[in-house]
Scaffold this motif. Structure first.
Motif, PDB file in Angstrom:
ATOM      1  N   LYS A 201      37.218  23.255  48.097  1.00 53.40           N
ATOM      2  CA  LYS A 201      38.449  22.897  47.377  1.00 53.40           C
ATOM      3  C   LYS A 201      39.436  24.230  47.393  1.00 53.40           C
ATOM      4  O   LYS A 201      39.003  25.374  47.198  1.00 53.40           O
ATOM      5  N   PRO A 202      40.747  24.073  47.558  1.00 52.67           N
ATOM      6  CA  PRO A 202      41.713  25.068  47.786  1.00 52.67           C
ATOM      7  C   PRO A 202      42.016  25.589  46.340  1.00 52.67           C
ATOM      8  O   PRO A 202      41.744  25.075  45.266  1.00 52.67           O
ATOM      9  N   ALA A 203      42.267  27.057  46.268  1.00 55.05           N
ATOM     10  CA  ALA A 203      42.590  27.668  44.917  1.00 55.05           C
ATOM     11  C   ALA A 203      43.656  28.744  45.085  1.00 55.05           C
ATOM     12  O   ALA A 203      43.793  29.386  46.052  1.00 55.05           O
ATOM     13  N   ALA A 204      44.544  28.595  44.221  1.00 49.32           N
ATOM     14  CA  ALA A 204      45.497  29.559  43.936  1.00 49.32           C
ATOM     15  C   ALA A 204      45.152  30.531  42.609  1.00 49.32           C
ATOM     16  O   ALA A 204      44.712  30.054  41.649  1.00 49.32           O
ATOM     17  N   VAL A 205      45.304  31.875  42.993  1.00 46.19           N
ATOM     18  CA  VAL A 205      44.847  32.917  41.998  1.00 46.19           C
ATOM     19  C   VAL A 205      46.251  33.259  41.556  1.00 46.19           C
ATOM     20  O   VAL A 205      46.627  33.971  42.385  1.00 46.19           O
ATOM     21  N   ILE A 206      46.548  33.441  40.268  1.00 46.17           N
ATOM     22  CA  ILE A 206      47.669  33.881  39.863  1.00 46.17           C
ATOM     23  C   ILE A 206      47.436  34.782  38.715  1.00 46.17           C
ATOM     24  O   ILE A 206      46.812  34.298  37.517  1.00 46.17           O
ATOM     25  N   SER A 207      47.637  36.236  38.815  1.00 50.91           N
ATOM     26  CA  SER A 207      47.188  37.009  37.860  1.00 50.91           C
ATOM     27  C   SER A 207      48.591  37.492  37.151  1.00 50.91           C
ATOM     28  O   SER A 207      49.585  37.672  37.695  1.00 50.91           O
ATOM     29  N   ASN A 208      48.250  38.007  35.880  1.00 46.16           N
ATOM     30  CA  ASN A 208      49.486  38.470  35.005  1.00 46.16           C
ATOM     31  C   ASN A 208      49.167  39.630  34.023  1.00 46.16           C
ATOM     32  O   ASN A 208      47.851  39.595  33.529  1.00 46.16           O
ATOM     33  N   SER A 209      50.139  40.455  33.662  1.00 43.90           N
ATOM     34  CA  SER A 209      49.758  41.478  32.950  1.00 43.90           C
ATOM     35  C   SER A 209      51.156  41.838  32.206  1.00 43.90           C
ATOM     36  O   SER A 209      52.117  42.023  33.050  1.00 43.90           O
ATOM     37  N   PRO A 210      51.096  42.446  30.950  1.00 45.22           N
ATOM     38  CA  PRO A 210      52.450  43.118  30.710  1.00 45.22           C
ATOM     39  C   PRO A 210      52.521  44.685  31.471  1.00 45.22           C
ATOM     40  O   PRO A 210      53.635  45.083  31.609  1.00 45.22           O
ATOM     41  N   GLY A 211      51.623  44.908  31.994  1.00 49.45           N
ATOM     42  CA  GLY A 211      51.665  46.070  32.906  1.00 49.45           C
ATOM     43  C   GLY A 211      52.449  46.080  34.434  1.00 49.45           C
ATOM     44  O   GLY A 211      52.537  44.634  34.784  1.00 49.45           O
TER      45      GLY A 211
ATOM     46  N   PHE B  10      45.892  43.281  39.014  1.00 51.40           N
ATOM     47  CA  PHE B  10      45.711  43.510  40.515  1.00 51.40           C
ATOM     48  C   PHE B  10      43.815  43.332  40.568  1.00 51.40           C
ATOM     49  O   PHE B  10      43.477  42.737  41.249  1.00 51.40           O
ATOM     50  N   GLY B  11      43.367  44.071  39.606  1.00 49.72           N
ATOM     51  CA  GLY B  11      42.013  44.033  39.552  1.00 49.72           C
ATOM     52  C   GLY B  11      41.161  42.676  39.272  1.00 49.72           C
ATOM     53  O   GLY B  11      40.381  42.263  39.765  1.00 49.72           O
ATOM     54  N   ALA B  12      42.011  42.001  38.190  1.00 48.39           N
ATOM     55  CA  ALA B  12      41.345  40.556  37.856  1.00 48.39           C
ATOM     56  C   ALA B  12      41.568  39.830  39.122  1.00 48.39           C
ATOM     57  O   ALA B  12      40.546  38.939  39.281  1.00 48.39           O
ATOM     58  N   ASN B  13      42.629  39.698  39.721  1.00 46.77           N
ATOM     59  CA  ASN B  13      42.751  39.063  40.745  1.00 46.77           C
ATOM     60  C   ASN B  13      41.878  39.040  41.894  1.00 46.77           C
ATOM     61  O   ASN B  13      41.394  37.960  42.466  1.00 46.77           O
ATOM     62  N   HIS B  14      41.606  40.359  42.146  1.00 46.73           N
ATOM     63  CA  HIS B  14      40.676  40.449  43.186  1.00 46.73           C
ATOM     64  C   HIS B  14      39.238  40.367  42.897  1.00 46.73           C
ATOM     65  O   HIS B  14      38.437  39.879  43.729  1.00 46.73           O
ATOM     66  N   HIS B  15      38.919  40.622  41.898  1.00 49.30           N
ATOM     67  CA  HIS B  15      37.608  40.091  41.189  1.00 49.30           C
ATOM     68  C   HIS B  15      37.272  38.507  41.379  1.00 49.30           C
ATOM     69  O   HIS B  15      36.355  38.261  41.957  1.00 49.30           O
ATOM     70  N   LEU B  16      38.307  37.936  40.983  1.00 45.01           N
ATOM     71  CA  LEU B  16      38.226  36.685  40.863  1.00 45.01           C
ATOM     72  C   LEU B  16      38.106  36.110  42.235  1.00 45.01           C
ATOM     73  O   LEU B  16      37.281  35.192  42.540  1.00 45.01           O
ATOM     74  N   ARG B  17      38.795  36.614  42.989  1.00 41.06           N
ATOM     75  CA  ARG B  17      38.630  36.369  44.618  1.00 41.06           C
ATOM     76  C   ARG B  17      37.191  36.354  44.994  1.00 41.06           C
ATOM     77  O   ARG B  17      36.916  35.519  46.096  1.00 41.06           O
ATOM     78  N   GLN B  18      36.600  37.529  44.674  1.00 37.09           N
ATOM     79  CA  GLN B  18      35.065  37.629  45.210  1.00 37.09           C
ATOM     80  C   GLN B  18      34.238  36.477  44.962  1.00 37.09           C
ATOM     81  O   GLN B  18      33.718  35.838  45.814  1.00 37.09           O
ATOM     82  N   VAL B  19      34.507  35.860  43.645  1.00 36.73           N
ATOM     83  CA  VAL B  19      33.734  34.899  43.032  1.00 36.73           C
ATOM     84  C   VAL B  19      33.977  33.504  43.944  1.00 36.73           C
ATOM     85  O   VAL B  19      33.206  32.632  44.292  1.00 36.73           O
TER      86      VAL B  19
END
Length: 186
Positions: free
Chosen positions: A108-118, A123-132
């Motif tokens: 199934k297709p997935a879009a990963v959208i990460s967000n931060s006040p920084g 960026f780190g969360a986005n790429h860790h999630l993509r690994q899974v």
């Protein structure tokens, strides 16, 4: 045929920026798409015994798995916790991928959208999630990448997006994602 898009939000906080981001994105899907928000905060931490020992399956797992099964694609909205994504989101992915050989996310297709006040937009969360997602055999949206930095400055008090440029950026992500959904065979 209507495409069902499940949103999973990786923050449980009442006023979470991730929830505001999810709400803004959910309004941008075209006709022919139905968006639903899949609750993940009520899921007990995954334990393999739940699927192997009679009578141990938590009550919350069955409706969650049924809802995931009924979706054609997913939008995963995540903040960043300690350079990764939150445990609640990982747990939801685990619950939906088990028992082994019953992976509901498969293909199934997935879009990963990460967000931060920084400024780097989780960026780190986005790429860790993509690994899974790769291991789960999902089809992640590659471009445009969706890192939303300075998220604490982009919303009005009512949750609407302040700047048209941000809404346009969000729309480019949704447009690319719907194209991926249309092009992915399931």
């Amino acid at each position: 045929m209507v495409k069902k898009i499940g949103f999973l939000v990786g923050s449980l906080r009442k006023e979470a920026y991730s929830k505001k981001v999810a709400a803004a994105f959910s309004k941008l899907f075209p006709d022919g798409y139905e968006v639903s928000f899949i609750e993940i905060g009520q899921l007990p931490l995954y334990n393999q015994d739940f699927d192997e020992v009679e009578g141990m399956l938590p009550e919350a797992y069955t409706p969650f798995r049924e809802e995931v099964k009924g979706c054609d694609a997913f939008v995963l909205i995540t903040p960043e916790y300690n350079r990764s994504y939150p445990a609640v989101l990982k747990n939801a992915l685990d619950v939906g991928s088990r028992p082994y050989e019953a992976n509901l996310w498969d293909g199934k297709p997935a879009a990963v959208i990460s967000n931060s006040p920084g400024v780097i937009g989780a960026f780190g969360a986005n790429h860790h999630l993509r690994q899974v997602l790769v291991f789960l055999n999902m089809v992640p949206l590659q471009q445009p990448e969706a890192y939303i930095g300075n998220v604490d400055t982009i919303f009005n008090e009512d949750g609407s997006v302040k700047e048209e440029k941000d809404t346009k950026f969000f729309q480019t992500i949704v447009d690319a994602f719907t194209q991926l959904v249309e092009n992915t065979k399931q």
